[in-house]
Design a protein around this motif. Structure first.
Motif, PDB file in Angstrom:
ATOM      1  N   LYS A   1      55.253  66.718  49.157  1.00  0.00           N
ATOM      2  CA  LYS A   1      56.349  66.777  48.196  1.00  0.00           C
ATOM      3  C   LYS A   1      57.696  67.056  48.866  1.00  0.00           C
ATOM      4  O   LYS A   1      58.734  66.550  48.425  1.00  0.00           O
ATOM      5  CB  LYS A   1      56.072  67.842  47.140  1.00  0.00           C
ATOM      6  CG  LYS A   1      57.135  67.896  46.042  1.00  0.00           C
ATOM      7  CD  LYS A   1      56.765  68.853  44.932  1.00  0.00           C
ATOM      8  CE  LYS A   1      57.857  68.919  43.871  1.00  0.00           C
ATOM      9  NZ  LYS A   1      57.497  69.821  42.753  1.00  0.00           N
ATOM     10  N   ALA A   2      57.714  67.859  49.922  1.00  0.00           N
ATOM     11  CA  ALA A   2      58.973  68.188  50.591  1.00  0.00           C
ATOM     12  C   ALA A   2      59.634  66.938  51.164  1.00  0.00           C
ATOM     13  O   ALA A   2      60.838  66.722  51.002  1.00  0.00           O
ATOM     14  CB  ALA A   2      58.737  69.219  51.693  1.00  0.00           C
ATOM     15  N   GLU A   3      58.840  66.117  51.835  1.00  0.00           N
ATOM     16  CA  GLU A   3      59.380  64.876  52.383  1.00  0.00           C
ATOM     17  C   GLU A   3      59.708  63.877  51.274  1.00  0.00           C
ATOM     18  O   GLU A   3      60.684  63.136  51.359  1.00  0.00           O
ATOM     19  CB  GLU A   3      58.386  64.248  53.367  1.00  0.00           C
ATOM     20  CG  GLU A   3      58.122  65.066  54.624  1.00  0.00           C
ATOM     21  CD  GLU A   3      57.147  66.208  54.393  1.00  0.00           C
ATOM     22  OE1 GLU A   3      56.996  67.045  55.296  1.00  0.00           O
ATOM     23  OE2 GLU A   3      56.529  66.272  53.299  1.00  0.00           O
ATOM     24  N   LEU A   4      58.881  63.877  50.226  1.00  0.00           N
ATOM     25  CA  LEU A   4      59.138  62.993  49.082  1.00  0.00           C
ATOM     26  C   LEU A   4      60.481  63.330  48.448  1.00  0.00           C
ATOM     27  O   LEU A   4      61.221  62.432  48.027  1.00  0.00           O
ATOM     28  CB  LEU A   4      58.010  63.136  48.055  1.00  0.00           C
ATOM     29  CG  LEU A   4      58.138  62.326  46.772  1.00  0.00           C
ATOM     30  CD1 LEU A   4      58.193  60.827  47.075  1.00  0.00           C
ATOM     31  CD2 LEU A   4      56.971  62.630  45.828  1.00  0.00           C
ATOM     32  N   LEU A   5      60.816  64.613  48.380  1.00  0.00           N
ATOM     33  CA  LEU A   5      62.094  65.021  47.799  1.00  0.00           C
ATOM     34  C   LEU A   5      63.266  64.440  48.583  1.00  0.00           C
ATOM     35  O   LEU A   5      64.267  64.022  48.000  1.00  0.00           O
ATOM     36  CB  LEU A   5      62.197  66.544  47.766  1.00  0.00           C
ATOM     37  CG  LEU A   5      63.502  67.109  47.201  1.00  0.00           C
ATOM     38  CD1 LEU A   5      63.686  66.682  45.747  1.00  0.00           C
ATOM     39  CD2 LEU A   5      63.525  68.620  47.319  1.00  0.00           C
ATOM     40  N   ASP A   6      63.148  64.398  49.909  1.00  0.00           N
ATOM     41  CA  ASP A   6      64.205  63.802  50.727  1.00  0.00           C
ATOM     42  C   ASP A   6      64.416  62.339  50.352  1.00  0.00           C
ATOM     43  O   ASP A   6      65.548  61.859  50.267  1.00  0.00           O
ATOM     44  CB  ASP A   6      63.849  63.906  52.217  1.00  0.00           C
ATOM     45  CG  ASP A   6      63.829  65.339  52.723  1.00  0.00           C
ATOM     46  OD1 ASP A   6      64.560  66.169  52.155  1.00  0.00           O
ATOM     47  OD2 ASP A   6      63.094  65.623  53.689  1.00  0.00           O
ATOM     48  N   LEU A   7      63.315  61.639  50.100  1.00  0.00           N
ATOM     49  CA  LEU A   7      63.391  60.224  49.732  1.00  0.00           C
ATOM     50  C   LEU A   7      63.956  60.056  48.323  1.00  0.00           C
ATOM     51  O   LEU A   7      64.754  59.149  48.062  1.00  0.00           O
ATOM     52  CB  LEU A   7      62.003  59.588  49.807  1.00  0.00           C
ATOM     53  CG  LEU A   7      61.280  59.670  51.157  1.00  0.00           C
ATOM     54  CD1 LEU A   7      59.902  59.023  51.045  1.00  0.00           C
ATOM     55  CD2 LEU A   7      62.079  58.999  52.248  1.00  0.00           C
ATOM     56  N   MET A   8      63.553  60.929  47.412  1.00  0.00           N
ATOM     57  CA  MET A   8      64.054  60.879  46.039  1.00  0.00           C
ATOM     58  C   MET A   8      65.560  61.106  46.010  1.00  0.00           C
ATOM     59  O   MET A   8      66.302  60.424  45.300  1.00  0.00           O
ATOM     60  CB  MET A   8      63.354  61.930  45.181  1.00  0.00           C
ATOM     61  CG  MET A   8      61.868  61.695  44.953  1.00  0.00           C
ATOM     62  SD  MET A   8      61.037  63.153  44.236  1.00  0.00           S
ATOM     63  CE  MET A   8      61.897  63.322  42.669  1.00  0.00           C
ATOM     64  N   LEU A   9      66.010  62.085  46.772  1.00  0.00           N
ATOM     65  CA  LEU A   9      67.426  62.419  46.785  1.00  0.00           C
ATOM     66  C   LEU A   9      68.253  61.259  47.308  1.00  0.00           C
ATOM     67  O   LEU A   9      69.282  60.892  46.724  1.00  0.00           O
ATOM     68  CB  LEU A   9      67.661  63.667  47.644  1.00  0.00           C
ATOM     69  CG  LEU A   9      69.096  64.189  47.675  1.00  0.00           C
ATOM     70  CD1 LEU A   9      69.540  64.608  46.285  1.00  0.00           C
ATOM     71  CD2 LEU A   9      69.210  65.366  48.645  1.00  0.00           C
ATOM     72  N   ASP A  10      67.811  60.648  48.391  1.00  0.00           N
ATOM     73  CA  ASP A  10      68.558  59.523  48.939  1.00  0.00           C
ATOM     74  C   ASP A  10      68.570  58.352  47.963  1.00  0.00           C
ATOM     75  O   ASP A  10      69.571  57.652  47.831  1.00  0.00           O
ATOM     76  CB  ASP A  10      67.950  59.085  50.275  1.00  0.00           C
ATOM     77  CG  ASP A  10      68.864  58.134  51.037  1.00  0.00           C
ATOM     78  OD1 ASP A  10      69.949  58.573  51.467  1.00  0.00           O
ATOM     79  OD2 ASP A  10      68.513  56.954  51.179  1.00  0.00           O
ATOM     80  N   ARG A  11      67.465  58.164  47.248  1.00  0.00           N
ATOM     81  CA  ARG A  11      67.377  57.077  46.271  1.00  0.00           C
ATOM     82  C   ARG A  11      68.423  57.256  45.171  1.00  0.00           C
ATOM     83  O   ARG A  11      69.189  56.331  44.877  1.00  0.00           O
ATOM     84  CB  ARG A  11      65.978  57.047  45.662  1.00  0.00           C
ATOM     85  CG  ARG A  11      65.837  56.191  44.396  1.00  0.00           C
ATOM     86  CD  ARG A  11      65.904  54.707  44.718  1.00  0.00           C
ATOM     87  NE  ARG A  11      64.784  54.311  45.538  1.00  0.00           N
ATOM     88  CZ  ARG A  11      63.560  54.040  45.071  1.00  0.00           C
ATOM     89  NH1 ARG A  11      63.318  54.096  43.773  1.00  0.00           N
ATOM     90  NH2 ARG A  11      62.596  53.676  45.892  1.00  0.00           N
ATOM     91  N   VAL A  12      68.471  58.421  44.562  1.00  0.00           N
ATOM     92  CA  VAL A  12      69.372  58.604  43.420  1.00  0.00           C
ATOM     93  C   VAL A  12      70.823  58.761  43.865  1.00  0.00           C
ATOM     94  O   VAL A  12      71.751  58.436  43.107  1.00  0.00           O
ATOM     95  CB  VAL A  12      68.950  59.802  42.543  1.00  0.00           C
ATOM     96  CG1 VAL A  12      67.557  59.586  41.985  1.00  0.00           C
ATOM     97  CG2 VAL A  12      69.017  61.109  43.310  1.00  0.00           C
TER      98      VAL A  12
END
Length: 270
Positions: free
Chosen positions: A90-101
């Motif tokens: 989830k920690a790495e996924l959050l980095d990807l989510m943030l860059d996406r939005v």
């Protein structure tokens, strides 16, 4: 140290609410497309893009706490272990989510910035506010250590390009962006907190203040608060646009600084 005895950093990594709290090298590989792609095992059609899209959708609908690898596996119709072949956690996924939005406000925009820096600031502020309304979970994230991906850098590049006409020093241009974003996030956080309070208590904003009205009226009549008692009836009217008012004042303040610098440069030439 938190209440459960863990350090703040450890707690943030565990609940996935802080960017850069996971495997930074892996996040960067995934953001910039340099990591290895799974060649076998996951369900056909599963991809990193689909995982991030599903995670953002869950966070938008139910909040960041609802995002988990188990929940995403249900949403995507695949085994939980299949997801780990694409993203470590989830920690790495959050980095990807943030860059996406972060890239959404710029997705439909041309790379050509506004001709006037004032329009650039106005567009930057309104785009940021709209993004926070679409994704209120962004206000819950600790972004002190953001892992910068292509969308984040493109957004910063476009913002700085639009502000170049101000003629300020580079650190000052960053200061302009911080000031505008902080103003927008402050208003957005207040609105998000109000909506969350209504959802948690079931008590509307109107009912909440109606309960306090008799006490406040007596306080105003007591003479102890003369300035507040003398304020106009529409002082706290929801119709007043605090966002527009504050943004206009920010731009006016920056305009005064720009004019001051222009005058200094003109004086130095003569």
């Amino acid at each position: 140290m938190t209440n459960d005895g863990t350090t703040a950093g450890a707690a943030s990594k565990a609940d996935g609410s802080a960017t850069g709290s996971g495997d930074i090298a892996r996040s960067l590989e995934l953001l910039w497309g340099t990591g290895e792609r799974p060649s076998r095992g996951p369900k056909p059609g599963l991809s990193l893009d689909r995982i991030v899209t599903a995670a953002v959708a869950v966070a938008d609908a139910e909040g960041l706490a609802a995002v988990s690898m188990r929940r995403l596996s249900t949403e995507l119709g695949t085994g939980t272990m299949s997801l780990y072949r694409y993203v470590p956690g989830k920690a790495e996924l959050l980095d990807l989510m943030l860059d996406r939005v972060q890239g959404e406000p710029f997705a439909a925009r041309s790379d050509e910035p506004p001709a006037d820096w004032r329009a650039a600031i106005d567009g930057m502020a309104r785009g940021h506010l709209d993004n926070l309304r679409r994704h209120p979970w962004l206000l819950k994230i600790n972004q002190a250590r953001t892992v910068l991906g292509p969308s984040a850098l493109r957004g910063l590049e476009l913002a700085l390009t639009g502000l170049r006409g101000m003629g300020l020093r580079d650190p000052e241009l960053i200061g302009v962006i911080i000031a505008v974003n902080s103003f927008v996030e402050g208003l957005a956080r207040t609105r998000a907190d109000e909506a969350e309070a209504v959802a948690q208590t079931g008590l509307s904003e109107e009912a909440f203040w109606d309960n306090q009205r008799p006490y406040l009226e007596r306080a105003m009549l007591s003479g102890a608060y003369p300035v507040m008692a003398g304020m106009a009836e529409d002082t706290f009217s929801p119709e007043f646009d605090h966002f527009a008012f504050g943004l206009e004042r920010l731009i006016a303040g920056f305009d005064a600084l720009v004019r001051e610098r222009e005058a200094e440069q003109a004086a130095s030439r003569t």
